[in-house]
Design a protein around this motif. Structure first.
Motif, PDB file in Angstrom:
ATOM      1  N   PRO A  65     -21.891  26.247  -7.115  1.00 11.64           N
ATOM      2  CA  PRO A  65     -22.262  26.253  -8.540  1.00 11.64           C
ATOM      3  C   PRO A  65     -21.387  25.349  -9.397  1.00 11.64           C
ATOM      4  CG  PRO A  65     -22.223  28.490  -7.643  1.00 11.64           C
ATOM      5  CD  PRO A  65     -21.623  27.607  -6.604  1.00 11.64           C
ATOM      6  N   THR A  66     -20.116  25.190  -9.039  1.00 15.29           N
ATOM      7  CA  THR A  66     -19.225  24.349  -9.831  1.00 15.29           C
ATOM      8  C   THR A  66     -19.679  22.896  -9.806  1.00 15.29           C
ATOM      9  OG1 THR A  66     -17.397  25.837  -9.290  1.00 15.29           O
ATOM     10  CG2 THR A  66     -16.826  23.669 -10.176  1.00 15.29           C
ATOM     11  N   PHE A  67     -20.145  22.426  -8.663  1.00 15.82           N
ATOM     12  CA  PHE A  67     -20.570  21.033  -8.523  1.00 15.82           C
ATOM     13  C   PHE A  67     -22.086  20.870  -8.652  1.00 15.82           C
ATOM     14  CE2 PHE A  67     -16.447  21.159  -6.547  1.00 15.82           C
ATOM     15  CZ  PHE A  67     -15.874  19.955  -6.894  1.00 15.82           C
ATOM     16  N   GLY A  68     -22.764  21.894  -9.136  1.00 20.03           N
ATOM     17  CA  GLY A  68     -24.204  21.793  -9.288  1.00 20.03           C
ATOM     18  C   GLY A  68     -24.918  21.620  -7.959  1.00 20.03           C
ATOM     19  N   HIS A  69     -24.301  22.116  -6.864  1.00 19.56           N
ATOM     20  CA  HIS A  69     -24.855  22.027  -5.510  1.00 19.56           C
ATOM     21  C   HIS A  69     -25.124  20.567  -5.119  1.00 19.56           C
ATOM     22  CE1 HIS A  69     -25.215  26.385  -5.255  1.00 19.56           C
ATOM     23  NE2 HIS A  69     -25.754  26.374  -6.464  1.00 19.56           N
ATOM     24  N   ASP A  70     -24.309  19.674  -5.626  1.00 17.90           N
ATOM     25  CA  ASP A  70     -24.374  18.271  -5.220  1.00 17.90           C
ATOM     26  C   ASP A  70     -23.916  18.169  -3.766  1.00 17.90           C
ATOM     27  OD1 ASP A  70     -24.031  15.530  -4.792  1.00 17.90           O
ATOM     28  OD2 ASP A  70     -23.492  15.164  -6.869  1.00 17.90           O
ATOM     29  N   TYR A  71     -24.669  17.436  -2.943  1.00 18.96           N
ATOM     30  CA  TYR A  71     -24.359  17.358  -1.516  1.00 18.96           C
ATOM     31  C   TYR A  71     -22.990  16.727  -1.251  1.00 18.96           C
ATOM     32  CZ  TYR A  71     -25.205  12.327  -1.475  1.00 18.96           C
ATOM     33  OH  TYR A  71     -25.113  10.977  -1.691  1.00 18.96           O
ATOM     34  N   ARG A  72     -22.477  15.973  -2.215  1.00 21.72           N
ATOM     35  CA  ARG A  72     -21.219  15.272  -1.980  1.00 21.72           C
ATOM     36  C   ARG A  72     -20.028  16.218  -1.849  1.00 21.72           C
ATOM     37  NH1 ARG A  72     -22.581  10.643  -6.354  1.00 21.72           N
ATOM     38  NH2 ARG A  72     -23.693  12.451  -7.188  1.00 21.72           N
ATOM     39  N   TYR A  73     -20.098  17.377  -2.482  1.00 19.46           N
ATOM     40  CA  TYR A  73     -18.994  18.313  -2.303  1.00 19.46           C
ATOM     41  C   TYR A  73     -19.031  18.912  -0.893  1.00 19.46           C
ATOM     42  CZ  TYR A  73     -21.176  22.968  -2.240  1.00 19.46           C
ATOM     43  OH  TYR A  73     -21.847  24.086  -1.877  1.00 19.46           O
ATOM     44  N   LEU A  74     -20.232  19.023  -0.311  1.00 19.66           N
ATOM     45  CA  LEU A  74     -20.334  19.477   1.070  1.00 19.66           C
ATOM     46  C   LEU A  74     -19.762  18.443   2.034  1.00 19.66           C
ATOM     47  CD1 LEU A  74     -23.927  21.025   1.049  1.00 19.66           C
ATOM     48  CD2 LEU A  74     -21.751  22.238   0.992  1.00 19.66           C
ATOM     49  N   VAL A  75     -20.015  17.177   1.756  1.00 16.96           N
ATOM     50  CA  VAL A  75     -19.443  16.114   2.584  1.00 16.96           C
ATOM     51  C   VAL A  75     -17.922  16.176   2.534  1.00 16.96           C
ATOM     52  CG1 VAL A  75     -19.253  13.618   2.874  1.00 16.96           C
ATOM     53  CG2 VAL A  75     -21.465  14.643   2.314  1.00 16.96           C
ATOM     54  N   ALA A  76     -17.372  16.360   1.330  1.00 20.27           N
ATOM     55  CA  ALA A  76     -15.919  16.427   1.194  1.00 20.27           C
ATOM     56  C   ALA A  76     -15.356  17.660   1.891  1.00 20.27           C
ATOM     57  CB  ALA A  76     -15.539  16.430  -0.284  1.00 20.27           C
TER      58      ALA A  76
END
Length: 838
Positions: A65-76
């Motif tokens: 939720p903090t990153f708006g479920h942007d896939y890039r935080y999953l990559v990181a």
């Protein structure tokens, strides 16, 4: 006959331990073997890595939720888990020390961070650049605050992406190291839980799948710990059995199935309890996280641009004293705000840089690196209003005294040398500053390139800006000449007019339409507001880092310039341009023409050809100016702040409650086992005849031996059992043999032992128990303390006695039959002893 040497130490014919040859480094010979060389198969370690990756990944999902479920935080996050487990595996294989592990982890963090957490700043999105490396390095300390002070979704810049990347990387390195370099794998769960809680604390009020993620974490961790425990038990099976390998294959399979069933039952109970209790604990109308506890940054969207008030100062407050400055150096400038964002209507402060307005903690230590020879400047507010505090280049201190009571929270932006008082500046507010005026070296400035700073992208820029800027710069070949060309062109070609009575008409504002009229008209007519805006827009279109600054200063010829006390009026308002040069910082430029550059008078009209007068339509109504929001504290807000401490405590308790459900499910059986053992020991020492209590003391020794893993034969005599105990626990030889002899003497001897003899016997029992526990490691003692083996053995023995009693019922003896019953019982014990004797 003495035992063979090989049973105690290596034979003389065995190969000696490897020693370093002459000239060979001693460290190579003394290197410890790999942590993966203990006999376990490779797929066992692959299972560990896969389980840890899944458990850590569950924690990373909490940042969604903090990153708006942007896939890039999953990559990181998931990329950090992979490389973190790789670092842990390398450290376990080569047995690296703490310092070496920290160095290897830091290099890996910086090497892979550009591709995983700073793709926007990296070269081609993968290769490290100076900007990406700088963001990764500074993010170790600053990204946590940046994440909490930005409104979600926080974006994908390196300033915030470092948080999931760094936290997952550190958790993976620590978890893998603990799992592969310690005997007990329980410690590896701690960094997993730490990452899970980090995702909660640095998250938002919206929880991402709390029940599912919590249940998967609990079930996965318990299952993995049970698996590791079983692997460890198999590895140590020979030692645990007191050098007696198990020969009963059927019994071994039964024990394995029983353990598997018990583990599955614990997992099911933990999952069921967690699933049932989590919704009740997490259901709430409001949920507080760390970002609610941190003082929020100023919402610059709600603050009107101070540049919109420029013409109001000139027209309506021209002779009004706004504030008085003491100790201002000659030609000193008082800043109000530095504006770097343009939307086609107004210049404002970039909202994305609002986090750089940090709350002032210690007003006397704002910049420890600044020189100590700053200038003391004092300001007293008169008729000035607003939230922007008139400041200068603050170096070390900003001591503010509010006329309305306690000093409110002040915000300082060191990059723009501007400050905010969200409560509003009041009349008679006074403050002192220790300031340092920027000193620019003209020689160094001439050879300097533009600085590398991040500025927002401008929107709705008029098309005439690019054309005009290209024509003006022309063949200028250095950064300074390009800026001077823009400044000089506006100063020479422009005409000055504030639009006051008696001056050439000049509209206020700095919208795209107003700037287009300024640059496309027959003559450029305007004041500081228009010329500063036009120069910044042209500079930014050419890639020059520039911004508009609004403030106050006196003309060079003003007699009050350089005086001890300078009153600033509305007529002293100005706007200028600052350009960033490498090594020099922000350098001011003044594109506004002199006030004596007035427009040419209009050409006289031919009176012989008068034009009919046409009634002009009334001007369109102007939109009401945005006023600053009412900053008076609301009573409800005050109550909320008072309850914030209780809310934070409640949030932490709720988090601990949900996380502690699986732990409680596991801990309850252990607590029950400890209570039953304590009750059993008390009964053995206090209940029954003296002979029964002596026998209970020996049973206490047998129970501890069983819990410690020694295979005991229940049909052996006490002296035979003492020999087995000596083999399993050599340090208890002196006590267990004595206990066996005294127990036989007390039970089979004439009469009953005295109370003193019973107490003495139990003292020896305690010494024997202490010796047996001291012969094993700490963790084995803890496992024996909570082991249910001896309780199960006692339960089976009681079941056999009850079954025997039901098959051969006897009547309850009367008091006068007590002696006969005791004699019969003694005869049965003697017969049992004779059957077991050799």
């Amino acid at each position: 006959m003495s035992a063979p040497r090989s049973a105690d130490r290596p034979h003389k014919t065995q190969a000696p331990k490897s020693r370093p040859h002459k000239g060979q480094p001693r460290t190579m010979a003394a290197r410890k073997p790999s942590a993966f060389a203990g006999g376990r198969k490779a797929w066992h370690f692959a299972v560990d890595a896969a389980v840890l990756a899944v458990l850590l990944g569950i924690g990373v999902l909490g940042f969604g939720p903090t990153f708006g479920h942007d896939y890039r935080y999953l990559v990181a996050g998931f990329g950090a888990i992979v490389i973190g487990l790789g670092v842990a595996a390398a450290g376990a294989h080569w047995r690296l020390g703490l310092v070496t592990m920290v160095g290897l982890a830091f290099v890996t963090y910086m090497l892979f961070g550009s591709a995983l957490a700073a793709s926007g700043e990296a070269i081609a999105g993968v290769f490290p650049s100076l900007e990406s490396l700088r963001g990764l390095l500074l993010g170790i300390m600053l990204s946590w605050k940046q994440l909490l002070t930005l409104a979600p979704p926080v974006g994908s810049s390196v300033e915030v992406m470092v948080v999931p990347y760094l936290s997952a990387f550190v958790a993976a390195v620590v978890a893998g190291t603990l799992a592969w370099r310690l005997r007990r794998s329980y410690w590896a769960v701690l960094p997993v839980l730490a990452l899970f809680l980090t995702g909660i604390l640095f998250g938002t009020a919206v929880v991402f799948l709390p029940v599912l993620r919590g249940s998967l974490l609990a079930v996965g961790a318990i299952a993995w710990l049970a698996y590791r425990h079983e692997m460890r038990r198999r590895e140590m099976a020979g030692a645990i059995s007191a050098n007696r390998p198990v020969q009963d294959a059927v019994g071994a399979r039964t024990a394995i199935l029983r353990r598997i069933g018990l583990a599955a039952g614990v997992l099911l109970v933990a999952a069921a309890v967690t699933t049932a209790a989590a919704p009740a604990l997490t259901t709430s109308t409001s949920r507080e996280v760390l970002r609610d506890s941190v003082i929020p940054p100023p919402d610059l969207h709600k603050l009107p641009s101070p540049l919109t008030k420029f013409r109001d100062y000139v027209k309506n407050q021209k002779d009004t004293v706004l504030f008085t400055v003491d100790g201002l150096p000659k030609n000193g400038r008082v800043r109000v705000a530095a504006l770097d964002n343009y939307d086609g209507v107004v210049f404002t402060v970039d909202p994305n840089s609002s986090a750089s307005f940090a709350p002032i903690g210690d007003p006397t230590a704002l910049n420890q690196l600044a020189a100590a020879d700053g200038t003391a400047v004092g300001v007293v507010i008169d008729n000035y209003t607003g939230v922007w505090i008139p400041t200068m280049s603050v170096a070390q201190s900003l001591n503010y005294r509010s006329a309305g009571g306690p000093t409110p929270t002040l915000y300082l932006n060191k990059d723009s040398d501007s400050a905010l008082n969200l409560a509003g500046v009041l009349k008679d507010d006074a403050y002192t500053m220790n300031v340092q005026l920027p000193a620019v070296d003209p020689n160094k400035l001439a050879g300097s390139d533009f600085g590398s700073v991040r500025l927002p992208k401008l929107e709705n820029v008029p098309q005439v800006i690019t054309t005009k800027a290209t024509d003006i710069v022309g063949e200028a070949d250095t950064p300074l000449k390009k800026v001077q060309a823009l400044e000089g062109a506006l100063q020479r070609e422009g005409k000055f007019s504030n639009g006051l009575e008696g001056q050439t008409p000049s509209n206020s504002g700095h919208s795209a339409a107003r700037i287009t009229k300024l640059l496309s008209g027959k003559e450029m007519v305007g004041d500081d507001e228009q010329y500063a805006t036009a120069m910044v827009l042209m500079a930014r279109q050419l890639g020059i880092p520039a911004r508009v600054v609004m403030g106050f200063y006196l003309d060079e010829k003003d007699p009050g310039n350089g005086g001890q006390s300078v009153p600033f009026k509305g007529s002293d308002v100005h706007a200028w341009v600052e350009v960033n040069f490498a090594g020099q910082g922000w350098v001011p430029f003044n594109p506004t023409p002199d006030k004596d550059h007035i427009p040419n008078p209009p050409e006289p009209q031919n009176a012989s050809k008068p034009k009919p007068q046409v009634l002009q339509p009334p001007p369109p109504p102007q939109e009401a100016a945005d006023l600053p929001p009412d900053s008076a504290p609301d009573a409800l807000d005050t109550d909320v702040k008072k309850d914030k401490g209780a809310g934070i405590l409640g949030t932490l308790l709720m988090i601990l409650g949900v996380a502690g459900i699986p732990i409680l499910v596991i801990a309850l059986p252990l607590i029950l086992i400890a209570v039953l053992k304590s009750r059993r020991r008390t009964g053995r020492f206090t209940q029954g005849l003296p002979t029964d209590r002596v026998s209970g003391g020996w049973s206490e020794v047998m129970s501890l031996a069983t819990d410690l893993g020694a295979g005991m034969e229940r049909n052996s005599t006490r002296r035979e059992t003492a020999v087995v105990l000596h083999e399993a626990f050599p340090t208890s030889q002196g006590t267990t043999a004595v206990l066996a002899e005294r127990a036989d003497a007390a039970i089979f001897g004439p009469g009953q032992p005295s109370e003193h003899e019973v107490a003495t016997y139990w003292q020896h029992v305690n010494e024997s128990l202490k010796d047996m526990s001291g012969s094993v490691g700490f963790w084995k003692r803890q496992r024996a303390k909570f082991s249910p083996r001896s309780l199960l053995v006692d339960a089976r023995a009681r079941a056999k006695r009850h079954a025997l009693a039901r098959s051969h019922p006897v009547s309850e003896p009367t008091n006068h039959q007590a002696g006969t019953a005791q004699t019969s019982r003694l005869a049965q014990i003697i017969k049992k002893f004779q059957r077991g004797a050799k």
